[in-house]
Design a protein around this motif. Structure first.
Motif, mmCIF file in Angstrom:
data_model
loop_
_atom_site.group_PDB
_atom_site.id
_atom_site.type_symbol
_atom_site.label_atom_id
_atom_site.label_comp_id
_atom_site.label_asym_id
_atom_site.label_seq_id
_atom_site.Cartn_x
_atom_site.Cartn_y
_atom_site.Cartn_z
ATOM 1 N N GLY A 89 0.784 -1.232 0.000
ATOM 2 C CA GLY A 89 0.000 0.000 0.000
ATOM 3 C C GLY A 89 0.813 1.279 0.000
ATOM 4 O O GLY A 89 0.254 2.376 -0.070
ATOM 5 N N SER A 90 2.120 1.164 0.051
ATOM 6 C CA SER A 90 2.941 2.373 0.097
ATOM 7 C C SER A 90 2.819 3.186 -1.192
ATOM 8 O O SER A 90 2.955 2.647 -2.285
ATOM 9 C CB SER A 90 4.415 2.012 0.308
ATOM 10 N N PRO A 91 2.601 4.490 -1.054
ATOM 11 C CA PRO A 91 2.585 5.344 -2.248
ATOM 12 C C PRO A 91 3.997 5.678 -2.737
ATOM 13 O O PRO A 91 4.149 6.362 -3.744
ATOM 14 C CB PRO A 91 1.857 6.596 -1.755
ATOM 15 N N TYR A 92 5.020 5.190 -2.019
ATOM 16 C CA TYR A 92 6.409 5.517 -2.354
ATOM 17 C C TYR A 92 7.168 4.294 -2.846
ATOM 18 O O TYR A 92 8.270 3.998 -2.405
ATOM 19 C CB TYR A 92 7.113 6.139 -1.146
ATOM 20 N N LEU A 93 6.566 3.591 -3.783
ATOM 21 C CA LEU A 93 7.214 2.419 -4.357
ATOM 22 C C LEU A 93 7.645 2.644 -5.799
ATOM 23 O O LEU A 93 7.975 1.688 -6.501
ATOM 24 C CB LEU A 93 6.280 1.198 -4.275
ATOM 25 N N ASP A 94 7.647 3.905 -6.230
ATOM 26 C CA ASP A 94 8.122 4.181 -7.576
ATOM 27 C C ASP A 94 9.604 3.831 -7.659
ATOM 28 O O ASP A 94 10.319 3.815 -6.659
ATOM 29 C CB ASP A 94 7.884 5.647 -7.960
ATOM 30 N N SER A 95 10.078 3.530 -8.845
ATOM 31 C CA SER A 95 11.442 3.014 -9.014
ATOM 32 C C SER A 95 12.504 3.991 -8.507
ATOM 33 O O SER A 95 13.498 3.575 -7.913
ATOM 34 C CB SER A 95 11.705 2.651 -10.470
ATOM 35 N N GLU A 96 12.296 5.284 -8.659
ATOM 36 C CA GLU A 96 13.291 6.264 -8.221
ATOM 37 C C GLU A 96 13.435 6.258 -6.688
ATOM 38 O O GLU A 96 14.533 6.230 -6.151
ATOM 39 C CB GLU A 96 12.908 7.662 -8.703
ATOM 40 N N THR A 97 12.326 6.273 -5.981
ATOM 41 C CA THR A 97 12.358 6.269 -4.515
ATOM 42 C C THR A 97 12.952 4.971 -3.991
ATOM 43 O O THR A 97 13.773 4.980 -3.085
ATOM 44 C CB THR A 97 10.937 6.466 -3.943
ATOM 45 N N VAL A 98 12.551 3.860 -4.580
ATOM 46 C CA VAL A 98 13.040 2.555 -4.140
ATOM 47 C C VAL A 98 14.536 2.421 -4.427
ATOM 48 O O VAL A 98 15.299 1.950 -3.590
ATOM 49 C CB VAL A 98 12.241 1.419 -4.822
ATOM 50 N N GLU A 99 14.954 2.887 -5.593
ATOM 51 C CA GLU A 99 16.358 2.758 -6.000
ATOM 52 C C GLU A 99 17.303 3.468 -5.038
ATOM 53 O O GLU A 99 18.395 2.977 -4.751
ATOM 54 C CB GLU A 99 16.530 3.316 -7.419
ATOM 55 N N ARG A 157 5.745 11.586 19.189
ATOM 56 C CA ARG A 157 5.392 12.800 19.938
ATOM 57 C C ARG A 157 4.143 13.462 19.359
ATOM 58 O O ARG A 157 3.239 13.857 20.095
ATOM 59 C CB ARG A 157 6.547 13.810 19.899
ATOM 60 N N LYS A 158 4.115 13.604 18.054
ATOM 61 C CA LYS A 158 3.005 14.312 17.399
ATOM 62 C C LYS A 158 1.681 13.556 17.505
ATOM 63 O O LYS A 158 0.629 14.170 17.663
ATOM 64 C CB LYS A 158 3.328 14.557 15.916
ATOM 65 N N LEU A 159 1.747 12.219 17.395
ATOM 66 C CA LEU A 159 0.516 11.425 17.361
ATOM 67 C C LEU A 159 0.197 10.740 18.694
ATOM 68 O O LEU A 159 -0.839 10.104 18.824
ATOM 69 C CB LEU A 159 0.602 10.382 16.244
ATOM 70 N N LYS A 160 1.133 10.835 19.646
ATOM 71 C CA LYS A 160 0.933 10.246 20.981
ATOM 72 C C LYS A 160 0.639 8.739 20.904
ATOM 73 O O LYS A 160 -0.295 8.225 21.534
ATOM 74 C CB LYS A 160 -0.159 10.978 21.735
ATOM 75 N N VAL A 161 1.463 8.056 20.106
ATOM 76 C CA VAL A 161 1.385 6.601 19.958
ATOM 77 C C VAL A 161 2.793 6.019 19.986
ATOM 78 O O VAL A 161 3.768 6.740 19.771
ATOM 79 C CB VAL A 161 0.699 6.177 18.636
ATOM 80 N N GLN A 162 2.891 4.718 20.229
ATOM 81 C CA GLN A 162 4.168 4.033 20.073
ATOM 82 C C GLN A 162 4.275 3.583 18.621
ATOM 83 O O GLN A 162 3.276 3.220 17.996
ATOM 84 C CB GLN A 162 4.260 2.824 20.999
ATOM 85 N N ALA A 163 5.508 3.597 18.114
ATOM 86 C CA ALA A 163 5.734 3.235 16.719
ATOM 87 C C ALA A 163 7.147 2.691 16.559
ATOM 88 O O ALA A 163 7.995 2.862 17.450
ATOM 89 C CB ALA A 163 5.546 4.460 15.832
ATOM 90 N N THR A 164 7.384 2.056 15.442
ATOM 91 C CA THR A 164 8.729 1.633 15.083
ATOM 92 C C THR A 164 8.871 1.763 13.578
ATOM 93 O O THR A 164 7.905 1.576 12.838
ATOM 94 C CB THR A 164 9.040 0.199 15.577
ATOM 95 N N THR A 165 10.060 2.120 13.136
ATOM 96 C CA THR A 165 10.281 2.408 11.722
ATOM 97 C C THR A 165 11.181 1.360 11.087
ATOM 98 O O THR A 165 12.172 0.947 11.676
ATOM 99 C CB THR A 165 10.914 3.810 11.569
ATOM 100 N N ARG A 166 10.824 0.981 9.866
ATOM 101 C CA ARG A 166 11.631 0.056 9.074
ATOM 102 C C ARG A 166 11.714 0.589 7.652
ATOM 103 O O ARG A 166 10.802 1.256 7.163
ATOM 104 C CB ARG A 166 11.009 -1.354 9.039
ATOM 105 N N ASN A 167 12.817 0.255 6.980
ATOM 106 C CA ASN A 167 12.945 0.651 5.578
ATOM 107 C C ASN A 167 12.282 -0.401 4.683
ATOM 108 O O ASN A 167 11.900 -1.486 5.136
ATOM 109 C CB ASN A 167 14.407 0.902 5.198
ATOM 110 N N LEU A 168 12.168 -0.082 3.413
ATOM 111 C CA LEU A 168 11.500 -0.973 2.467
ATOM 112 C C LEU A 168 12.216 -2.312 2.352
ATOM 113 O O LEU A 168 11.572 -3.359 2.268
ATOM 114 C CB LEU A 168 11.384 -0.307 1.094
#
Length: 182
Positions: A89-99, A157-168
């Protein structure tokens, strides 16, 4: 039996909250999880379980980590099918961003309040763009995550939730591992 993804936040960073993946794998197997596979040292795990409640799994794993390592870490569990939908569902899967490896996923433990999402959506950031969905913030860091203002801590901080980040790359590898488990 369902396949799940387990993501731990903030382990093995700068020598803090150390958890060896071999020890974690053994502990999770003792908890009754099956086909446990880890990926890199940042707390990414794929496993099978007869337990069908993500929140029950999260609570059991949080308790296990606290009892085994004597510290708390945010634990996020996603069903493998849901996880794959998030990745696709990511809108950032175009070849330039992924590359150039600028596509990131900030996975949310709980749903943020609508008014906080609206406030955050009204902000703009140079060289960074994001789209907030129910379980994930899709993030495009045009100058790389290391120089980003929109970091995991920022979104928490902005959304007041716990989160974790991963790359593609990590997200894709976990989806591939879940296919092997099934």
């Amino acid at each position: 039996m369902k396949t799940y993804m387990l993501l731990l936040r903030g382990i093995n960073v700068s020598g803090q909250k150390k958890i060896k993946m071999t020890g974690l794998k053994q502990s999770l197997e003792k908890l009754g999880l099956q086909n446990v596979q880890t990926y890199i040292q940042s707390g990414n795990v794929v496993f099978d379980s007869a337990i069908t409640s993500e929140s029950s799994l999260e609570k059991s794993i949080e308790k296990l980590i606290f009892e085994s390592y004597k510290f708390e870490v945010p634990v996020l569990v996603f069903e493998a099918k849901e996880f794959e939908i998030i990745v696709k569902g990511s809108p950032y899967l175009d070849s330039e961003t992924v590359e150039v490896n600028h596509s990131y996923f900030v996975l949310l433990k709980t749903l943020p309040a609508d008014f906080l999402v609206a406030l955050l959506n009204s902000e703009t950031f140079l060289n960074e763009e994001f789209v907030i969905s129910a379980k994930c913030i899709y993030l495009n860091c045009k100058i790389g995550y290391g120089k980003a203002k929109c970091t995991n801590n920022f979104f928490e901080r902005k959304l007041k939730v716990q989160a974790t980040t991963r790359n593609l790359k990590t997200m894709s590898k976990l989806v591939a591992l879940s296919s092997v488990v099934n």
